[in-house]
Design a protein around this motif. Structure first.
Motif, PDB file in Angstrom:
ATOM      1  N   LEU A  13       0.833  -1.205   0.000  1.00 25.03           N
ATOM      2  CA  LEU A  13       0.000   0.000   0.000  1.00 25.03           C
ATOM      3  C   LEU A  13       0.864   1.250   0.000  1.00 25.03           C
ATOM      4  O   LEU A  13       0.592   2.193  -0.755  1.00 25.03           O
ATOM      5  CB  LEU A  13      -0.964   0.002   1.188  1.00 25.03           C
ATOM      6  CG  LEU A  13      -1.937   1.180   1.230  1.00 25.03           C
ATOM      7  CD1 LEU A  13      -2.793   1.256  -0.036  1.00 25.03           C
ATOM      8  CD2 LEU A  13      -2.821   1.099   2.473  1.00 25.03           C
ATOM      9  N   GLU A  14       1.914   1.266   0.792  1.00 20.89           N
ATOM     10  CA  GLU A  14       2.836   2.411   0.802  1.00 20.89           C
ATOM     11  C   GLU A  14       3.427   2.637  -0.588  1.00 20.89           C
ATOM     12  O   GLU A  14       3.519   3.784  -1.053  1.00 20.89           O
ATOM     13  CB  GLU A  14       3.957   2.193   1.816  1.00 20.89           C
ATOM     14  CG  GLU A  14       3.528   2.317   3.249  1.00 20.89           C
ATOM     15  CD  GLU A  14       4.624   1.892   4.219  1.00 20.89           C
ATOM     16  OE1 GLU A  14       5.803   1.772   3.808  1.00 20.89           O
ATOM     17  OE2 GLU A  14       4.295   1.679   5.402  1.00 20.89           O
ATOM     18  N   ALA A  29      -6.031  -0.188  -6.085  1.00 19.02           N
ATOM     19  CA  ALA A  29      -7.106  -1.157  -6.335  1.00 19.02           C
ATOM     20  C   ALA A  29      -6.565  -2.588  -6.303  1.00 19.02           C
ATOM     21  O   ALA A  29      -7.248  -3.501  -5.822  1.00 19.02           O
ATOM     22  CB  ALA A  29      -7.791  -0.862  -7.671  1.00 19.02           C
ATOM     23  N   ALA A  30      -5.357  -2.786  -6.769  1.00 20.13           N
ATOM     24  CA  ALA A  30      -4.751  -4.121  -6.722  1.00 20.13           C
ATOM     25  C   ALA A  30      -4.498  -4.559  -5.277  1.00 20.13           C
ATOM     26  O   ALA A  30      -4.680  -5.729  -4.939  1.00 20.13           O
ATOM     27  CB  ALA A  30      -3.453  -4.140  -7.526  1.00 20.13           C
ATOM     28  N   VAL A  32      -6.316  -3.540  -2.719  1.00 16.52           N
ATOM     29  CA  VAL A  32      -7.659  -3.838  -2.210  1.00 16.52           C
ATOM     30  C   VAL A  32      -8.091  -5.234  -2.648  1.00 16.52           C
ATOM     31  O   VAL A  32      -8.619  -6.014  -1.851  1.00 16.52           O
ATOM     32  CB  VAL A  32      -8.685  -2.779  -2.674  1.00 16.52           C
ATOM     33  CG1 VAL A  32     -10.109  -3.234  -2.398  1.00 16.52           C
ATOM     34  CG2 VAL A  32      -8.415  -1.442  -2.003  1.00 16.52           C
ATOM     35  N   ALA A  33      -7.854  -5.563  -3.908  1.00 14.32           N
ATOM     36  CA  ALA A  33      -8.239  -6.885  -4.421  1.00 14.32           C
ATOM     37  C   ALA A  33      -7.505  -8.012  -3.682  1.00 14.32           C
ATOM     38  O   ALA A  33      -8.071  -9.074  -3.445  1.00 14.32           O
ATOM     39  CB  ALA A  33      -7.974  -6.967  -5.918  1.00 14.32           C
ATOM     40  N   ALA A  34      -6.265  -7.772  -3.308  1.00 17.20           N
ATOM     41  CA  ALA A  34      -5.483  -8.774  -2.596  1.00 17.20           C
ATOM     42  C   ALA A  34      -5.833  -8.847  -1.104  1.00 17.20           C
ATOM     43  O   ALA A  34      -5.626  -9.877  -0.468  1.00 17.20           O
ATOM     44  CB  ALA A  34      -3.988  -8.488  -2.764  1.00 17.20           C
ATOM     45  N   HIS A  35      -6.366  -7.743  -0.570  1.00 18.70           N
ATOM     46  CA  HIS A  35      -6.675  -7.648   0.869  1.00 18.70           C
ATOM     47  C   HIS A  35      -8.039  -6.981   1.056  1.00 18.70           C
ATOM     48  O   HIS A  35      -8.125  -5.886   1.618  1.00 18.70           O
ATOM     49  CB  HIS A  35      -5.580  -6.857   1.593  1.00 18.70           C
ATOM     50  CG  HIS A  35      -4.220  -7.426   1.395  1.00 18.70           C
ATOM     51  ND1 HIS A  35      -3.732  -8.468   2.149  1.00 18.70           N
ATOM     52  CD2 HIS A  35      -3.243  -7.116   0.494  1.00 18.70           C
ATOM     53  CE1 HIS A  35      -2.514  -8.778   1.732  1.00 18.70           C
ATOM     54  NE2 HIS A  35      -2.202  -7.980   0.721  1.00 18.70           N
ATOM     55  N   PRO A  36      -9.109  -7.604   0.601  1.00 18.00           N
ATOM     56  CA  PRO A  36     -10.421  -6.941   0.570  1.00 18.00           C
ATOM     57  C   PRO A  36     -11.049  -6.674   1.932  1.00 18.00           C
ATOM     58  O   PRO A  36     -12.033  -5.932   2.006  1.00 18.00           O
ATOM     59  CB  PRO A  36     -11.284  -7.907  -0.245  1.00 18.00           C
ATOM     60  CG  PRO A  36     -10.632  -9.230  -0.090  1.00 18.00           C
ATOM     61  CD  PRO A  36      -9.159  -8.946   0.022  1.00 18.00           C
ATOM     62  N   ARG A  37     -10.488  -7.195   2.985  1.00  9.52           N
ATOM     63  CA  ARG A  37     -11.037  -6.938   4.326  1.00  9.52           C
ATOM     64  C   ARG A  37     -10.322  -5.817   5.056  1.00  9.52           C
ATOM     65  O   ARG A  37     -10.670  -5.486   6.188  1.00  9.52           O
ATOM     66  CB  ARG A  37     -10.978  -8.209   5.162  1.00  9.52           C
ATOM     67  CG  ARG A  37     -11.850  -9.294   4.613  1.00  9.52           C
ATOM     68  CD  ARG A  37     -11.804 -10.519   5.448  1.00  9.52           C
ATOM     69  NE  ARG A  37     -12.643 -11.542   4.816  1.00  9.52           N
ATOM     70  CZ  ARG A  37     -12.862 -12.715   5.323  1.00  9.52           C
ATOM     71  NH1 ARG A  37     -12.312 -13.051   6.471  1.00  9.52           N
ATOM     72  NH2 ARG A  37     -13.620 -13.578   4.695  1.00  9.52           N
ATOM     73  N   TRP A  38      -9.333  -5.206   4.423  1.00  7.24           N
ATOM     74  CA  TRP A  38      -8.470  -4.221   5.071  1.00  7.24           C
ATOM     75  C   TRP A  38      -9.012  -2.809   4.853  1.00  7.24           C
ATOM     76  O   TRP A  38      -8.986  -2.277   3.748  1.00  7.24           O
ATOM     77  CB  TRP A  38      -7.063  -4.367   4.517  1.00  7.24           C
ATOM     78  CG  TRP A  38      -6.032  -3.533   5.183  1.00  7.24           C
ATOM     79  CD1 TRP A  38      -6.063  -2.993   6.440  1.00  7.24           C
ATOM     80  CD2 TRP A  38      -4.782  -3.132   4.618  1.00  7.24           C
ATOM     81  NE1 TRP A  38      -4.915  -2.294   6.687  1.00  7.24           N
ATOM     82  CE2 TRP A  38      -4.116  -2.364   5.580  1.00  7.24           C
ATOM     83  CE3 TRP A  38      -4.180  -3.362   3.389  1.00  7.24           C
ATOM     84  CZ2 TRP A  38      -2.862  -1.816   5.366  1.00  7.24           C
ATOM     85  CZ3 TRP A  38      -2.931  -2.821   3.164  1.00  7.24           C
ATOM     86  CH2 TRP A  38      -2.282  -2.056   4.142  1.00  7.24           C
TER      87      TRP A  38
END
Length: 133
Positions: A13-14, A29-30, A32-38
């Protein structure tokens, strides 16, 4: 307190947030797709929203994902969720973004509820770090 996201996710993310504007949204967005609960990833996507409605939607998902995680970790709907704990910051960032975007799209009731909830979660709200967001 919410659990801490893995170092790899925080690093991705950084890196995504450090990219030029033209590349940033797709990279976030990538994540988010890899970590959709974060929540923090969703809040970052809200910051990259291409319009007011897209930003609102991303912040809303981040807020709800944060609520789910809080409840899964023993929170029962009352008690502090303070900014000083880094693992809570994504949830509060999403909630602050939701409050802001709700006001932008004319959802004044929701904006007020979110602002009140922020102060209930952390009575010292807002933190200095968010002054630019």
């Amino acid at each position: 307190m919410l659990p801490t996201e893995p170092a790899e996710a925080r690093h991705r993310l950084e890196q995504a947030l450090a990219l030029p504007d033209a590349e940033r949204r797709a990279a976030v967005a990538a994540v988010v797709a890899a970590h959709p609960r974060w929540s923090a990833a969703w809040a970052a996507l809200g910051d990259c929203g291409r319009d007011d409605v897209e930003a609102y939607a991303a912040y809303r998902v981040g807020y709800h994902r944060g609520l789910d995680s809080l409840r899964a970790n023993g929170w029962r709907g009352s008690g502090y969720v303070r900014w000083q704990h880094p693992s809570n910051q994504g949830f509060l960032w999403a909630l602050a973004g939701l409050a802001r975007q709700a006001a932008v799209i004319g959802e004044d009731d929701e904006a007020e509820r979110c602002e009140l909830f922020l102060r209930q979660c952390d009575p010292s709200w807002p933190p200095a770090e968010l002054s630019g967001r």
